[in-house]
Each structure stands twice: as structure tokens, then as C-alpha cells.
Write a protein that holds these residues in place. Structure first.
Motif, PDB file in Angstrom:
ATOM      1  N   GLY A  44       0.806  -1.214   0.000  1.00 40.51           N
ATOM      2  CA  GLY A  44       0.000   0.000   0.000  1.00 40.51           C
ATOM      3  C   GLY A  44       0.841   1.265   0.000  1.00 40.51           C
ATOM      4  O   GLY A  44       0.517   2.240  -0.685  1.00 40.51           O
ATOM      5  N   VAL A  45       1.937   1.260   0.744  1.00 41.78           N
ATOM      6  CA  VAL A  45       2.788   2.457   0.793  1.00 41.78           C
ATOM      7  C   VAL A  45       3.468   2.689  -0.556  1.00 41.78           C
ATOM      8  O   VAL A  45       3.670   3.832  -0.971  1.00 41.78           O
ATOM      9  N   SER A  50       3.335   5.810  -5.655  1.00 44.69           N
ATOM     10  CA  SER A  50       3.084   5.789  -7.094  1.00 44.69           C
ATOM     11  C   SER A  50       2.077   6.865  -7.477  1.00 44.69           C
ATOM     12  O   SER A  50       2.294   7.643  -8.421  1.00 44.69           O
ATOM     13  N   PHE A  51       0.971   6.919  -6.772  1.00 42.57           N
ATOM     14  CA  PHE A  51      -0.057   7.902  -7.099  1.00 42.57           C
ATOM     15  C   PHE A  51       0.404   9.313  -6.771  1.00 42.57           C
ATOM     16  O   PHE A  51       0.040  10.274  -7.454  1.00 42.57           O
ATOM     17  N   LEU A  52       1.224   9.443  -5.732  1.00 43.16           N
ATOM     18  CA  LEU A  52       1.767  10.753  -5.374  1.00 43.16           C
ATOM     19  C   LEU A  52       2.656  11.279  -6.495  1.00 43.16           C
ATOM     20  O   LEU A  52       2.561  12.446  -6.896  1.00 43.16           O
ATOM     21  N   GLY A 142       3.520  -1.105 -13.837  1.00 39.64           N
ATOM     22  CA  GLY A 142       3.683  -2.489 -13.396  1.00 39.64           C
ATOM     23  C   GLY A 142       3.225  -2.739 -11.976  1.00 39.64           C
ATOM     24  O   GLY A 142       3.041  -3.902 -11.581  1.00 39.64           O
ATOM     25  N   LEU A 143       2.996  -1.690 -11.189  1.00 41.68           N
ATOM     26  CA  LEU A 143       2.718  -1.898  -9.770  1.00 41.68           C
ATOM     27  C   LEU A 143       1.313  -2.423  -9.504  1.00 41.68           C
ATOM     28  O   LEU A 143       1.149  -3.424  -8.798  1.00 41.68           O
ATOM     29  N   PHE A 144       0.288  -1.773 -10.049  1.00 38.59           N
ATOM     30  CA  PHE A 144      -1.072  -2.184  -9.699  1.00 38.59           C
ATOM     31  C   PHE A 144      -1.395  -3.609 -10.153  1.00 38.59           C
ATOM     32  O   PHE A 144      -1.812  -4.433  -9.333  1.00 38.59           O
ATOM     33  N   PRO A 145      -1.219  -3.959 -11.435  1.00 41.22           N
ATOM     34  CA  PRO A 145      -1.493  -5.348 -11.825  1.00 41.22           C
ATOM     35  C   PRO A 145      -0.573  -6.334 -11.122  1.00 41.22           C
ATOM     36  O   PRO A 145      -0.961  -7.462 -10.829  1.00 41.22           O
ATOM     37  N   GLY A 146       0.659  -5.902 -10.838  1.00 38.30           N
ATOM     38  CA  GLY A 146       1.565  -6.769 -10.098  1.00 38.30           C
ATOM     39  C   GLY A 146       1.051  -7.052  -8.705  1.00 38.30           C
ATOM     40  O   GLY A 146       1.152  -8.181  -8.202  1.00 38.30           O
ATOM     41  N   ALA A 147       0.484  -6.039  -8.061  1.00 38.57           N
ATOM     42  CA  ALA A 147      -0.060  -6.221  -6.714  1.00 38.57           C
ATOM     43  C   ALA A 147      -1.287  -7.121  -6.738  1.00 38.57           C
ATOM     44  O   ALA A 147      -1.488  -7.946  -5.832  1.00 38.57           O
ATOM     45  N   VAL A 148      -2.133  -6.974  -7.767  1.00 43.97           N
ATOM     46  CA  VAL A 148      -3.314  -7.833  -7.881  1.00 43.97           C
ATOM     47  C   VAL A 148      -2.894  -9.294  -8.035  1.00 43.97           C
ATOM     48  O   VAL A 148      -3.456 -10.198  -7.399  1.00 43.97           O
ATOM     49  N   TYR A 149      -1.883  -9.530  -8.871  1.00 42.41           N
ATOM     50  CA  TYR A 149      -1.349 -10.889  -9.018  1.00 42.41           C
ATOM     51  C   TYR A 149      -0.751 -11.384  -7.699  1.00 42.41           C
ATOM     52  O   TYR A 149      -0.955 -12.536  -7.298  1.00 42.41           O
ATOM     53  N   TYR A 150      -0.057 -10.515  -7.013  1.00 38.79           N
ATOM     54  CA  TYR A 150       0.568 -10.823  -5.726  1.00 38.79           C
ATOM     55  C   TYR A 150      -0.486 -11.272  -4.714  1.00 38.79           C
ATOM     56  O   TYR A 150      -0.321 -12.289  -4.024  1.00 38.79           O
ATOM     57  N   PHE A 151      -1.598 -10.543  -4.647  1.00 34.04           N
ATOM     58  CA  PHE A 151      -2.657 -10.906  -3.708  1.00 34.04           C
ATOM     59  C   PHE A 151      -3.256 -12.266  -4.050  1.00 34.04           C
ATOM     60  O   PHE A 151      -3.689 -13.002  -3.158  1.00 34.04           O
ATOM     61  N   TYR A 162     -11.930  -7.174  -1.238  1.00 33.03           N
ATOM     62  CA  TYR A 162     -11.779  -6.321  -0.060  1.00 33.03           C
ATOM     63  C   TYR A 162     -10.346  -5.813   0.053  1.00 33.03           C
ATOM     64  O   TYR A 162     -10.103  -4.622   0.299  1.00 33.03           O
ATOM     65  N   ARG A 163      -9.377  -6.706  -0.174  1.00 29.98           N
ATOM     66  CA  ARG A 163      -7.961  -6.302  -0.058  1.00 29.98           C
ATOM     67  C   ARG A 163      -7.548  -5.361  -1.189  1.00 29.98           C
ATOM     68  O   ARG A 163      -6.801  -4.405  -0.960  1.00 29.98           O
ATOM     69  N   ILE A 164      -8.024  -5.615  -2.400  1.00 28.80           N
ATOM     70  CA  ILE A 164      -7.691  -4.726  -3.516  1.00 28.80           C
ATOM     71  C   ILE A 164      -8.259  -3.333  -3.264  1.00 28.80           C
ATOM     72  O   ILE A 164      -7.622  -2.320  -3.561  1.00 28.80           O
ATOM     73  N   SER A 165      -9.468  -3.266  -2.705  1.00 29.46           N
ATOM     74  CA  SER A 165     -10.068  -1.967  -2.404  1.00 29.46           C
ATOM     75  C   SER A 165      -9.270  -1.232  -1.332  1.00 29.46           C
ATOM     76  O   SER A 165      -9.047  -0.019  -1.435  1.00 29.46           O
ATOM     77  N   LEU A 166      -8.832  -1.952  -0.300  1.00 33.72           N
ATOM     78  CA  LEU A 166      -8.001  -1.327   0.727  1.00 33.72           C
ATOM     79  C   LEU A 166      -6.693  -0.832   0.123  1.00 33.72           C
ATOM     80  O   LEU A 166      -6.213   0.263   0.441  1.00 33.72           O
ATOM     81  N   PHE A 167      -6.117  -1.641  -0.760  1.00 34.57           N
ATOM     82  CA  PHE A 167      -4.877  -1.266  -1.436  1.00 34.57           C
ATOM     83  C   PHE A 167      -5.079   0.009  -2.258  1.00 34.57           C
ATOM     84  O   PHE A 167      -4.277   0.946  -2.192  1.00 34.57           O
ATOM     85  N   PHE A 168      -6.185   0.068  -2.995  1.00 38.91           N
ATOM     86  CA  PHE A 168      -6.435   1.232  -3.841  1.00 38.91           C
ATOM     87  C   PHE A 168      -6.726   2.481  -3.017  1.00 38.91           C
ATOM     88  O   PHE A 168      -6.530   3.607  -3.507  1.00 38.91           O
ATOM     89  N   SER A 169      -7.189   2.316  -1.795  1.00 40.25           N
ATOM     90  CA  SER A 169      -7.479   3.490  -0.968  1.00 40.25           C
ATOM     91  C   SER A 169      -6.235   4.337  -0.743  1.00 40.25           C
ATOM     92  O   SER A 169      -6.333   5.523  -0.398  1.00 40.25           O
ATOM     93  N   ALA A 170      -5.052   3.756  -0.956  1.00 43.26           N
ATOM     94  CA  ALA A 170      -3.805   4.523  -0.840  1.00 43.26           C
ATOM     95  C   ALA A 170      -3.767   5.657  -1.862  1.00 43.26           C
ATOM     96  O   ALA A 170      -3.075   6.657  -1.653  1.00 43.26           O
TER      97      ALA A 170
END
Length: 483
Positions: A44-45, A50-52, A142-151, A162-170
Motif C-alpha cells: 500500500g505504501v 506511485s499515485f503521489l 507495473g505496480l497495480f497489476p503486479g499487486a493484484v497478481y501478488y494478492f 476487499y484487499r484490492i479496495s483497501l490497497f487502492f485506498s492509498a
């Protein structure tokens, strides 16, 4: 059964009975909490950074970026567009590298790469430098799809949304932090350079690089090699994933699976669902400081005023992720959030004199942010829980991101400097897209619900698809969709 209900309500259905958990001496609820604490803050950090780094250009714009780099408003918009060109081109190579390496190596390395690019943006002196930096910042893709695959390697199907939504809240947190940081850093005008926008890129880029370097120590790989798990916990995670997911199947690539995804109307609707959210999402994140400053506020005040709407968006994203998961409903919350955001743009368009009545437009911004972020989080996680078959799911995810980014590309050209302070063109497009999103997700939700009812008359649902040798993916009538 109390424990199983709790797991189902907050974070998805477990699919493993309490007796199984007790028999191994492992509390599934406690294990999920342990995974969440170890995995979600870590990735998430990185997404926050990334978004920042992709959206702080909006903060830099009102601090003198255009004048110092000698570019026009339209040239600035071209730079925003080039980011998404790079985003699309780098996405597939980045995901290939992830699968050939490990998350602990690749995710921090990727973050360091874009952190360096973000830092160097602070020293550009002409249009060419700005355009090149925006293009290569697209390595973030590469980060977002990579994180989805990671989860997917840690959590079961009904636990991922639920976890993807929490991740995106960042992403909304990044907007809030970006406003605070830009306010403080912007006051560094006169330190080396006349205006403070350069320091926004430099200091925030350096922060990204430093956190990414530390991430080599706190990003974990997969359950089989993670040291924070006991041997029994590793075995338990493997067993629950093997029963729940088709990821353990030895599925070979076939063009037939690709064609199946391309012929599936649902896959196109997932893509349209994100397309109709990506335009308002990125126009808001890139142009919010400009929208607020055009209400008559100074640059410093406008930076601070971007914080509360993003903080509100963070709250709505978390709240709707929890409620959506508990009720097992997707379409109604995506469409409802889109309409909530559309109310915000209606307020913005309806205020004919925003400079005289800035509070009205500012209230509209709250509605817009509070609806856009939760809707985006939910729509991005939808195909991850509904598409079964490894190849088809990979194609469906690629279709969603690609179709979605077309909306972002269009959005970067809508808020022209001469359109302020009302920005009728940009606000109108955002409003139209949000209403279209409500229509798209309603159609998709109805399709999925009807298909479930049709299948109920054929055969009972099966949840442990990993145990089925002849599994045919989501075309199998034993599969049920989340709508």
C-alpha cells in the motif's frame, strides 16, 4: 460457526471450515489478520508513492511549472497524455519481469526506477525534458497489476476484492498527503530556484527512492518462502488456495482462451466499467489543484484545500469496501458511487459564478472525490473475482486496463487553461462518463445475476474449483458470479 461468519463478513468467504482450522491448530481469522498486517501496508505504501508521483504534477503546475519550463497549457496537457502512453507500453514487460523474478526484488526495484524519474523531473528546463520524464514515469504501470497478481498468491477468490479496495485506498491518501506536502514544499521558493515546484518533484521523488530501498526488507515473496509464517501456516495457506483457486491447475496457454475472453461481453463490460471511471479519476487527481485555485485562492491555499476532499474519499473507499464485501454486492455500490460523484459535477456545472461562490464548487468537489475513488476500487477488483481460467483472466485484466486507460488519455486533454474557472468541457465529460458508468455496471450486474439464476437450474455451485480436474473456467455452469 462464529469465527467463519466473521471471516466471511470482513474480507471474504473462507471456504475452509472451522473444524479444518481447529484441526491444524490454526485460527483462520487470526491468520488472515496476520497476512493483512504484513502485506497490505507494505504494498500500500508503494502504491501511495506511485499515485503521489504521478499526480503531483498538478500541484507543481500552480507553483510556476509552465512559466519556468517555457511551455503552453496545451503542451502541458500533451505531457500528461504521454504518461499514459508510457503506462500502456511498459505494463506488459513489467508483469513479465515480475513473474520471472520475485515481488521482493521487482516491486522495490520498479519503485526505485520511477522514483529516480520523478526526482529528475525537478531539474528539467525545457519542454523536451518534461515530455521525456512524463513518458518514462509510466513505468509505474507495473505496480497495480503486479499487486493484484501478488494478492492472488495469498488470498482466496472472495477475499481479494476487499484487499484490492483497501490497497487502492492509498490513492486517495496520496492526494491528501500530496496537498499537505505541496503546501510546505511550495514555500521553498527562493531556495536555489525562484519557484518551489522543482522541490515538489525532487523531495517527493527522493522519498520514493528511500522507501523503495527499505522495501527490499519489508516486501514478502510468496507463502512458501516467507519467514514470518510457520511451517503449519504455510501448509494451511497452500491447502486453502489449492482448493479455492484455479491457480494450481497446470493450464497451458491456448489461443482459444484468448478468443473466449474477446468474445465474452462481460470482459468488455469490465473494461467499459473502468473506462468510464478512469476519465473522472485522473482528471480529478491531475487537475484538482487547478480547479480549486481557479476559484480565486492562492496557490498555497489551494494546495491545502485539496486535502479534505481526498481524506473524505479515503473514508468512503474503506467504508464501501467493507459494506460491499459484507453484503456480497458490487454493481449497486459502483453505480451508486458513480451517481454520488455525478451530483458533485452537477454542482460544479450549476455554479455559474464559482469565483463569487467558491464554497458551492468546493462542496461539489467533495461529492466528486467521495464517489470516484470507491467506485474505481470496486470496479478494478471485479474481474479478479469473476473471471476463471488463468489465460482468460489475464486477458480480461489486460482488456480492462487497456480500455480503461483510453478514458484517462482523453481526460488529460479536457481541462485547458482557457476554460477556467468553470471548466465546462472537462466537468461535462466527467459527468457524462459517471452516468455512463452507472448504466454499464447496471447492465453487467443484471447479466451476471440472470446467468447465475440460469445456472442454478442446471447444477449446484462448486466453490473448491481447485479440486476439480475437468475445470473449464467461468463458462462452467458450476461457477457463480459476484454481481
Amino acid at each position: 460457526m462464529t469465527e467463519k461468519i466473521a471471516v466471511d463478513d470482513v474480507g471474504g468467504s473462507s471456504g475452509v471450515s472451522d473444524s479444518d482450522a481447529v484441526g491444524t491448530g490454526i485460527s483462520e481469522r487470526a491468520l488472515l489478520r496476520k497476512l493483512d498486517l504484513r502485506l497490505l501496508p507494505a504494498v500500500g505504501v508503494l502504491y501511495l508513492l506511485s499515485f503521489l508521483d504521478r499526480s503531483n504534477v498538478g500541484n507543481a503546475r500552480i507553483e510556476g511549472l509552465l512559466a519556468d519550463v517555457h511551455m503552453t497549457g496545451n503542451q502541458y496537457l500533451t505531457g500528461l497524455t504521454l504518461y499514459f502512453v508510457g503506462y500502456v507500453l511498459f505494463e506488459i514487460p513489467c508483469n513479465i519481469v515480475l513473474k520471472r523474478t520475485t515481488p521482493r526484488i521487482w516491486l522495490p526495484t520498479l519503485t526505485i526506477v520511477w522514483g529516480i524519474v520523478a526526482t529528475l523531473t525537478g531539474i528539467v528546463h525545457n519542454l523536451a525534458g518534461f515530455l521525456v520524464s512524463r513518458f518514462f514515469l509510466g513505468t509505474e504501470s507495473g505496480l497495480f497489476p503486479g499487486a493484484v497478481y501478488y494478492f492472488s498468491m495469498w488470498y482466496k477468490r472472495r477475499e481479494r476484492q476487499y484487499r484490492i479496495s483497501l490497497f487502492f485506498s492509498a490513492a486517495s491518501l496520496a492526494g491528501a498527503f500530496g496537498g499537505i506536502l505541496a503546501y510546505g514544499i511550495g514555500r521553498m521558493g527562493g531556495v536555489v530556484w525562484e519557484n518551489g515546484w522543482r522541490w515538489i518533484f525532487i523531495l517527493e521523488g527522493i522519498l520514493t527512492v528511500l522507501v523503495a530501498a527499505a522495501a527490499y526488507g519489508f516486501i514478502h515473496n510468496y507463502p512458501g518462502t516467507s519467514k514470518f509464517l510457520s511451517d503449519d501456516e504455510r501448509k494451511f495457506i497452500h491447502q486453502r488456495l489449492a482448493a479455492d483457486s484455479d491457480a494450481t491447475h497446470d493450464e497451458r496457454f491456448t489461443w482459444g482462451a484468448v478468443v473466449e475472453a474477446l468474445r465474452d461481453p462481460n470482459c468488455w463490460l469490465y473494461g467499459l466499467g473502468f473506462h468510464t471511471m478512469s476519465l473522472p479519476l485522473y482528471t480529478l487527481s491531475l487537475f484538482l489543484p487547478t480547479i480549486i485555485s481557479n476559484l480565486g485562492y492562492t496557490a498555497a491555499t489551494a494546495q491545502l484545500l485539496t486535502v479534505p476532499p481526498y481524506a473524505f474519499a479515503f473514508v468512503t473507499t474503506i467504508a464501501l469496501a467493507i459494506i460491499s464485501e459484507r453484503l456480497g454486492q458490487r454493481a449497486i455500490f459502483i453505480g451508486g458511487s458513480a451517481i454520488f460523484a455525478a451530483i458533485g459535477y452537477s454542482i460544479l456545472l450549476g455554479n455559474t459564478d464559482p469565483v463569487s461562490r467558491p464554497g458551492v464548487s468546493y462542496a461539489g468537489v467533495f461529492f466528486s472525490a467521495g464517489g470516484i475513488y470507491p467506485a474505481t476500487a470496486l470496479v478494478l477488483s471485479w474481474p479478479a473475482i469473476n473471471v476463471s481460467g488463468q489465460t482468460k483472466r489475464a486477458i480480461a485484466n489486460a482488456m480492462q486496463i487497456s480500455i480503461g486507460n483510453l478514458g484517462a488519455v482523453l481526460g488529460t486533454q479536457l481541462y485547458r487553461a482557457t476554460d477556467g474557472p468553470r471548466f465546462i468541457v472537462g466537468h461535462s465529460f466527467a459527468l457524462g462518463y459517471l452516468l455512463a458508468n452507472a448504466i454499464v455496471v447496471t447492465i453487467l450486474g443484471i447479466r451476471l445475476k440472470r446467468e447465475n439464476k440460469r445456472r442454478e437450474g442446471i447444477v449446484e455451485e462448486i466453490k473448491h474449483v481447485g479440486e476439480v480436474a475437468d475445470w473449464r473456467g467461468d463458462s462452467d455452469p458450476r461457477w457463480r458470479f459476484e454481481y
